[in-house]
Design a protein around this motif. Structure first.
Motif, short mmCIF file in Angstrom:
data_model
loop_
_atom_site.label_atom_id
_atom_site.label_comp_id
_atom_site.label_asym_id
_atom_site.label_seq_id
_atom_site.Cartn_x
_atom_site.Cartn_y
_atom_site.Cartn_z
N GLU A 190 19.78 17.46 -8.43
CA GLU A 190 18.35 17.47 -8.73
C GLU A 190 17.55 16.72 -7.67
O GLU A 190 17.99 15.72 -7.10
N ALA A 191 16.35 17.23 -7.42
CA ALA A 191 15.39 16.58 -6.55
C ALA A 191 14.59 15.56 -7.35
O ALA A 191 13.96 15.91 -8.35
N MET A 192 14.62 14.32 -6.93
CA MET A 192 13.93 13.23 -7.62
C MET A 192 13.08 12.46 -6.61
O MET A 192 13.59 12.03 -5.57
N GLY A 193 11.81 12.30 -6.92
CA GLY A 193 10.92 11.61 -5.99
C GLY A 193 10.42 12.51 -4.87
O GLY A 193 9.62 12.07 -4.04
N GLY A 249 1.36 9.12 -6.16
CA GLY A 249 1.88 10.47 -6.05
C GLY A 249 2.81 10.81 -7.21
O GLY A 249 2.81 11.93 -7.71
N ALA A 250 3.57 9.82 -7.65
CA ALA A 250 4.46 10.03 -8.79
C ALA A 250 3.67 10.34 -10.06
O ALA A 250 4.02 11.24 -10.83
N LYS A 251 2.59 9.60 -10.28
CA LYS A 251 1.76 9.83 -11.46
C LYS A 251 1.07 11.18 -11.37
O LYS A 251 0.99 11.93 -12.36
N GLU A 252 0.57 11.52 -10.20
CA GLU A 252 -0.15 12.78 -10.00
C GLU A 252 0.75 13.98 -10.25
O GLU A 252 0.31 14.99 -10.83
N THR A 253 2.00 13.90 -9.84
CA THR A 253 2.90 15.06 -9.91
C THR A 253 3.84 15.02 -11.11
O THR A 253 4.60 15.97 -11.31
N GLY A 254 3.85 13.94 -11.87
CA GLY A 254 4.79 13.82 -12.97
C GLY A 254 6.22 13.68 -12.49
O GLY A 254 7.16 14.17 -13.13
N GLN A 284 0.83 -1.20 0.00
CA GLN A 284 0.00 0.00 0.00
C GLN A 284 0.87 1.26 0.00
O GLN A 284 0.56 2.24 -0.69
N LEU A 285 1.95 1.23 0.76
CA LEU A 285 2.86 2.38 0.76
C LEU A 285 3.47 2.58 -0.62
O LEU A 285 3.54 3.71 -1.13
N ALA A 286 3.89 1.49 -1.24
CA ALA A 286 4.45 1.60 -2.60
C ALA A 286 3.41 2.14 -3.58
O ALA A 286 3.71 3.03 -4.39
N ASP A 287 2.19 1.63 -3.50
CA ASP A 287 1.14 2.09 -4.39
C ASP A 287 0.85 3.58 -4.18
O ASP A 287 0.63 4.33 -5.14
#
Length: 464
Positions: free
Chosen positions: A446-449, A369-374, A361-364
């Motif tokens: 760079e900030a990633m994630g 969040g990754a999909k939502e924010t690009g 669930q944490l991974a999902d």
């Protein structure tokens, strides 16, 4: 307000008009004949990222057509600050009124990130144009994200001579002062007395002593969120010394620490209802007569013994003590960020951080969040079939399994041994560096994630 923004339009502010390729003909049909002829004669086709400068009757710049894709995102306007005219009388721009609040927020954030320049050691070559902050944009969100990413980039871009363990501790203290957080720091041989043996072992050979940074913020009655960041301020590889090419970018090996400080800044600025704890083991992996050696055995904070298979696998050593401490407080979740393995870069390239998690669930939620924010991440498995590779004949674990395969996975499996099975934990193995310059993403730190994990935390712990 950030210096890349203006609060209101000036007399000479130029309007930016987003146009999609499939909508260009329709736009030209409604434009004055002279404007339509001008756009067609310049060959502008509204390809994403391209622009067409439209003159007014008096010859001054009047509007700019901006080619955009099917969706407007963070990077749709990010190429503009470094490409638009910024001369006298043409220094400010404003978006037209067609953007939704979410689009306006994304556009303004992208503009701010694109206006970033690292100027600690030399002045900027030229002034950049400014954007009138869109009325529809969430100004607080734009400001918070831009400042967090700037913090991450600045920390990573700073050379190791000026960003050692004590400097990382100073950055944490400055952040704590801004938001009323508390910071404690354990330095040098006190790490042994306080039972952080692997942090001490990795950092003891450096002229700058190792530090363990512990920042706390928020109401102790709220759910505890622990952020752990790898703070290797420079990595020579230790006695298993790196080649020159492999050592060149090692000032960025504290990128995990930079990320957790940036994420902490976002959490505190948003006043999320959590008890936040940020742990940063900060060291320089150097070479001296007292450097830790291959085949040494170290007893970790958790009590597990580790045989040193390679001194250049130092990141997981300092992280294991920090994870054990984070886990001991029984948090709601643990997130760690680390520039941990070249194997993750081989598997996923430099732009895509590897995500590992012991909780689906944490991974999902992070991937949502990754999909939502690009802000992309890619989940890799904690494949237990490889756990046997961590075995040692004379210790509980080996920090650097041989064989050369699945290195990102075996590193994550090593870290997993220091987190209780019931504690939700995610590990992000990232590059923390742009190898080339793209719109809004200059070459360098760079900030990633960061946006993805903050979106996850905001959803899990919403403000009342």
């Amino acid at each position: 307000m950030l210096p890349c923004f203006l609060a209101e339009k000036a007399a000479d502010t130029v309007t930016l008009v987003p146009v999609r390729k499939e909508g260009l003909d329709a736009w030209l049909e409604t434009a004055p004949a002279a404007t339509s002829a001008w756009v067609r004669s310049t060959g502008f086709t509204a390809e994403p990222g391209t622009t067409s400068l439209l003159p007014a009757a008096d010859g001054r710049l009047d509007r700019v057509l901006v080619g955009v894709g099917e969706t407007l995102d963070l990077w749709s306007f990010a190429g503009l600050p470094t490409t638009l005219p910024a001369g006298k009388g043409q220094a400010s721009y404003a978006l037209d009124d067609s953007l939704t609040p979410a689009q306006a927020t994304a556009a303004a954030t992208g503009w701010a990130l694109a206006s970033y320049r690292f100027t600690r050691y030399r002045k900027a070559a030229k002034e950049l144009p400014r954007l009138v902050l869109p009325a529809a944009a969430d100004a607080e969100a734009v400001d918070s994200m831009a400042r967090a990413v700037t913090l991450v980039r600045d920390l990573i871009n700073t050379p190791a001579e000026d960003m050692g363990p004590a400097d990382l501790a100073a950055a944490a203290r400055a952040l704590a002062d801004e938001f009323g957080a508390d910071v404690s720091v354990i330095v040098g041989d006190d790490l042994l007395a306080r039972n952080y043996p692997t942090v001490h072992a990795v950092g003891r050979a450096a002229a700058k002593p190792p530090h363990f940074i512990d920042l706390t913020w928020g109401d102790a009655a709220q759910p505890l969120v622990c952020l752990v960041g790898k703070g290797v301020c420079f990595d020579s590889g230790g006695l298993d010394i790196k080649a020159a090419g492999g050592m060149l970018l090692m000032k960025k090996d504290m990128g995990g620490a930079a990320h957790v400080l940036g994420l902490a800044r976002l959490v505190m600025a948003a006043k999320l209802p959590v008890r936040l704890r940020v742990l940063v083991p900060a060291v320089e992996n150097a070479i001296a007569g007292n450097a830790f050696r291959p085949m040494d055995i170290i007893t970790t904070r958790k009590g597990l013994t580790v045989e040193i298979g390679n001194t250049d696998a130092e990141g997981r050593l300092i992280l294991c003590d920090a994870l054990a401490e984070a886990d001991s407080a029984k948090p709601a979740l643990i997130l760690d960020f680390a520039t941990l393995t070249g194997a993750a870069r081989v598997a996923l390239g430099t732009d895509l951080p590897a995500l590992f998690a012991n909780d689906d669930q944490l991974a999902d939620d992070i991937l949502a969040g990754a999909k939502e924010t690009g802000d992309p991440l890619w989940r890799l498995p904690l494949w237990q079939g490889y756990a046997k590779q961590l075995d040692s004949k004379i210790a509980d674990l080996n920090n650097a399994p041989g064989g050369g395969y699945g290195g990102a996975i075996t590193a994550a499996l090593y870290l997993e041994r220091f987190v209780s099975k019931g504690t939700p934990w995610a590990h992000i193995d990232l590059m923390a560096w742009n190898t080339t310059t793209r719109p809004g993403r200059p070459e360098g730190g760079e900030a990633m994630g960061l946006r993805a994990t903050f979106a996850m935390l905001s959803r899990r712990f919403p403000k009342a």
